[in-house]
Scaffold this motif. Structure first.
Motif, PDB file in Angstrom:
ATOM      1  N   THR A 107       0.834  -1.067  -0.282  1.00 15.99           N
ATOM      2  CA  THR A 107      -0.188   0.290  -0.077  1.00 15.99           C
ATOM      3  C   THR A 107       0.657   1.209   0.038  1.00 15.99           C
ATOM      4  O   THR A 107       1.830   1.707   0.026  1.00 15.99           O
ATOM      5  CB  THR A 107      -1.056  -0.038   0.966  1.00 15.99           C
ATOM      6  OG1 THR A 107       0.099   0.348   2.339  1.00 15.99           O
ATOM      7  CG2 THR A 107      -1.723  -1.246   1.404  1.00 15.99           C
ATOM      8  N   ASN A 287      -5.934  -1.492  -3.097  1.00 18.18           N
ATOM      9  CA  ASN A 287      -4.911  -2.008  -2.562  1.00 18.18           C
ATOM     10  C   ASN A 287      -4.884  -0.983  -1.144  1.00 18.18           C
ATOM     11  O   ASN A 287      -5.391  -0.614  -0.122  1.00 18.18           O
ATOM     12  CB  ASN A 287      -4.281  -3.014  -2.293  1.00 18.18           C
ATOM     13  CG  ASN A 287      -3.759  -3.928  -1.260  1.00 18.18           C
ATOM     14  OD1 ASN A 287      -4.771  -3.730  -0.525  1.00 18.18           O
ATOM     15  ND2 ASN A 287      -2.497  -3.930  -0.251  1.00 18.18           N
ATOM     16  N   SER A 288      -4.536  -0.370  -1.273  1.00 25.09           N
ATOM     17  CA  SER A 288      -4.159   1.437  -0.665  1.00 25.09           C
ATOM     18  C   SER A 288      -5.362   2.108   0.198  1.00 25.09           C
ATOM     19  O   SER A 288      -5.522   2.425   0.818  1.00 25.09           O
ATOM     20  CB  SER A 288      -3.243   2.540  -1.156  1.00 25.09           C
ATOM     21  OG  SER A 288      -1.913   1.915  -1.887  1.00 25.09           O
ATOM     22  N   THR A 291      -9.570  -1.984   2.240  1.00 21.91           N
ATOM     23  CA  THR A 291      -9.472  -2.067   3.257  1.00 21.91           C
ATOM     24  C   THR A 291      -9.741  -4.291   2.775  1.00 21.91           C
ATOM     25  O   THR A 291     -11.008  -3.615   3.265  1.00 21.91           O
ATOM     26  CB  THR A 291      -9.785  -1.906   4.504  1.00 21.91           C
ATOM     27  OG1 THR A 291      -9.125  -0.667   4.980  1.00 21.91           O
ATOM     28  CG2 THR A 291      -8.960  -2.515   5.579  1.00 21.91           C
TER      29      THR A 291
END
Length: 353
Positions: A107, A287-288, A291
């Motif tokens: 991330t 992905n950053s 969650t």
């Protein structure tokens, strides 16, 4: 994205002669052509995972063991002709998809956690090591493509970087296998030796973790070395290493641009930005922002490792040991020199930058 071959020349002959209006026979024929090779690759992959339970082999990742097992199989028993289509599918399509999935291990927040200084050390080490290795390779007479593979494996993330770089450089399978073997050797030495050097060099856990993450080759080797010095060292090493993995994308783009510029016929050159690089960056961004449940994240990580292992098993199945031996010791000397350089350069930056 499509995992089907892009042109008619990539398809089995039975497909090119099939009725265009009948898709089911075509798909069945394609599956029949790929399945035998996929089964063989899966068997080699299973052997690699099983071998990790044997005393002495736990130090090595399944990817490395798969290369070795594939080489032994192909050079002792021979690779069946009817398995080649599935092997090629594993080596190309599965590997590219696995590299995309690597983005789920990183991330942007993790990158920020090590600070601007840490990112700068990692970037400087990566760039200097790559340039040093390629330049030295040219001076001592190592083939350019093989030197680039060794440079990528040393400076970025081991076998995964070698695989990604080869999509652009298009080196021989034997060169890929040689590069993976050399990187594994010196990465293992680093994993075992770095923790012994930490007290001698006066490194605290943060500094040691940054050094390990910025210079050891494989992700698994970084984790193995980092946590031997403590939890903080292990966490810092892991994040630093994943930051190096993120730099795989710009490196492959740069190599693609170099390939295009060095080819007089621009239409025949490799594209400067392969699709899997764009997809990798997109996955990191996703992905950053999102969650995922821990169970889903773990499942993706396992699937990624399995696909990477299958791809490297396929490479091992197509590697000719006699061709590897013909490369001599110069590439090994190059890999050793790159290993020493990245360790010394990154340590200097960690200690004095």
């Amino acid at each position: 994205m499509s995992f089907l071959p892009a042109t008619a020349n990539d398809l089995p002959s039975s497909l090119t002669s099939a009725n265009p209006g009948s898709s089911s026979p075509a798909l069945a024929s394609l599956s029949a052509g790929i399945v035998p090779g996929l089964v063989l690759v899966a068997m080699i992959t299973s052997v690699a995972y099983s071998a990790r339970n044997v005393s002495g082999f736990a130090l090595f990742s399944p990817m490395i063991l798969a290369v070795v097992a594939g080489m032994i199989y192909s050079n002792v028993l021979g690779t069946p002709a009817h398995a080649k289509a599935g092997i090629a599918f594993s080596q190309r399509r599965l590997l590219r998809f696995a590299i995309v999935l690597l983005g789920f291990q990183l991330t942007l927040g993790q990158v920020a956690a090590i600070g601007v200084g840490g990112v700068g050390i990692i970037a400087a080490t990566l760039g200097a090591t790559f340039v040093f290795t390629v330049t030295l390779g040219r001076l001592i007479g190592v083939d350019r493509k093989l030197a680039q593979l060794i440079a990528a494996g040393t400076s970025i993330c081991g076998a995964s970087a070698i695989v990604a770089t080869n999509i652009v450089t298009d080196a021989r399978d034997e060169d890929v296998t040689y590069a993976v073997a050399a990187i594994t050797l010196f990465g293992t030495i680093a994993m075992l030796g770095y923790p012994l050097l930490a007290p001698v060099l006066g490194l605290d856990q943060h500094a040691f973790g940054l050094w390990a993450g910025a210079s050891i080759h494989e992700v698994a080797q970084v984790i193995g070395a980092g946590f031997q010095d403590g939890a903080q060292a292990g966490e810092t090493a892991t994040v630093a290493k994943l930051t190096r993995v993120a730099m795989l994308a710009p490196m492959v783009i740069a190599l693609g641009l170099m390939a295009r510029r060095g080819n007089a016929d621009s239409s025949a050159a490799k594209p400067p930005m392969p699709w899997f690089v764009v997809a990798f960056v997109a996955v990191v961004a996703l992905n950053s922002l999102v969650t995922m449940p821990a169970a889903v994240h773990s499942a993706i990580a396992l699937a990624t490792q399995i696909m990477l292992t299958m791809g490297l098993a396929a490479m091992g199945l197509q590697a000719d040991i006699s061709q590897i031996r013909s490369r001599g010791l110069r590439p090994l000397a190059l890999a050793f020199s790159a290993f020493v350089f990245i360790a010394a350069f990154s340590l200097t930056l960690v200690k004095f930058a």
